[in-house]
Design an enzyme around this catalytic site. Structure first.
Site, PDB file in Angstrom:
ATOM      1  N   LEU A   1      45.111  90.984   5.653  1.00 41.03           N
ATOM      2  CA  LEU A   1      45.636  90.939   7.020  1.00 41.03           C
ATOM      3  C   LEU A   1      47.074  91.417   6.940  1.00 41.03           C
ATOM      4  O   LEU A   1      47.800  91.061   6.004  1.00 41.03           O
ATOM      5  CB  LEU A   1      45.635  89.511   7.568  1.00 41.03           C
ATOM      6  CG  LEU A   1      44.341  88.920   8.074  1.00 41.03           C
ATOM      7  CD1 LEU A   1      44.538  87.457   8.459  1.00 41.03           C
ATOM      8  CD2 LEU A   1      43.817  89.696   9.265  1.00 41.03           C
ATOM      9  N   ASP A   2      47.516  92.206   7.915  1.00 41.69           N
ATOM     10  CA  ASP A   2      48.910  92.640   7.899  1.00 41.69           C
ATOM     11  C   ASP A   2      49.819  91.444   8.197  1.00 41.69           C
ATOM     12  O   ASP A   2      49.363  90.386   8.640  1.00 41.69           O
ATOM     13  CB  ASP A   2      49.149  93.808   8.853  1.00 41.69           C
ATOM     14  CG  ASP A   2      48.855  93.480  10.304  1.00 41.69           C
ATOM     15  OD1 ASP A   2      49.352  92.450  10.791  1.00 41.69           O
ATOM     16  OD2 ASP A   2      48.148  94.255  10.953  1.00 41.69           O
ATOM     17  N   ALA A   3      51.094  91.602   7.940  1.00 42.69           N
ATOM     18  CA  ALA A   3      52.038  90.497   8.098  1.00 42.69           C
ATOM     19  C   ALA A   3      52.072  89.962   9.524  1.00 42.69           C
ATOM     20  O   ALA A   3      52.285  88.773   9.742  1.00 42.69           O
ATOM     21  CB  ALA A   3      53.438  90.937   7.673  1.00 42.69           C
TER      22      ALA A   3
END
Length: 185
Positions: free
Chosen positions: A40-42
């Protein structure tokens, strides 16, 4: 071979190596030899699966295995029937065309934790929530999909991967638990 469910908080990097300005998985998980089966991206929150088994990691994250991933998404604006149909795809994002997916409007989730920092609020722009289930998972795909139909993503939370869901395995942001791999069979 553990299978770990982790609820990744907002702004945490989905990696174990150090980051110059953000927390990483290493700040929450001290289990030797595990790695994420997908990322998952930040800016995204929610469910991440981790394992020490390369074959299991491949089985979970490879597009050919088609493990569905469900997200709840707060968007800027109200989704029209046309926007919902376009999101359900296939949708041309320029560099690729998405596979068809399930999308539906939902009520704001009453069970959802507060985000720190909170999502920006604009009094003159309404927001709404969608549930989107995809079988693929390209980089920032859901964010790109909602933007392509004029509904920028404000908050994105993955709530399920295959049979594993935060509703059946409740864990708060920053918490984890080990589960049986038999649920994948």
């Amino acid at each position: 071979m553990p299978l770990i469910l982790f609820n990744k908080p907002f702004q945490v990097m989905c990696q174990f190596s150090a980051h110059e300005s953000r927390k990483t998985l290493a700040d929450y998980l001290d289990i030797p030899g595990i790695y994420p089966a997908g990322r998952l991206d930040a800016d995204s929150e929610g469910l991440v699966l981790l394992t020490d088994d390369g074959k299991l990691q491949h089985r979970i994250s490879h597009p050919l295995s088609k493990q569905p991933k469900t997200y709840i998404v707060q968007v800027e604006g109200i989704a029209s029937d046309d926007a919902l149909a376009r999101l359900g795809g296939p949708l041309n994002l320029g560099d690729f065309v998405t596979q068809p997916c399930a999308v539906r409007p939902i009520e704001p989730p009453g069970w959802l934790w507060e985000r720190d920092p909170p999502v920006r609020h604009r009094a003159n722009l309404p927001t709404s929530w969608l549930a989107i289930t995809i079988a693929e998972g390209k980089n920032r795909q859901v964010r790109r999909m909602t933007a392509a139909v004029g509904l920028p993503t404000l908050r994105l939370i993955r709530i399920a991967i295959g049979p594993f869901a935060l509703s059946t395995h409740p864990i708060w942001p920053g918490e984890w638990r080990e589960v049986s791999t038999s649920e994948l069979d």
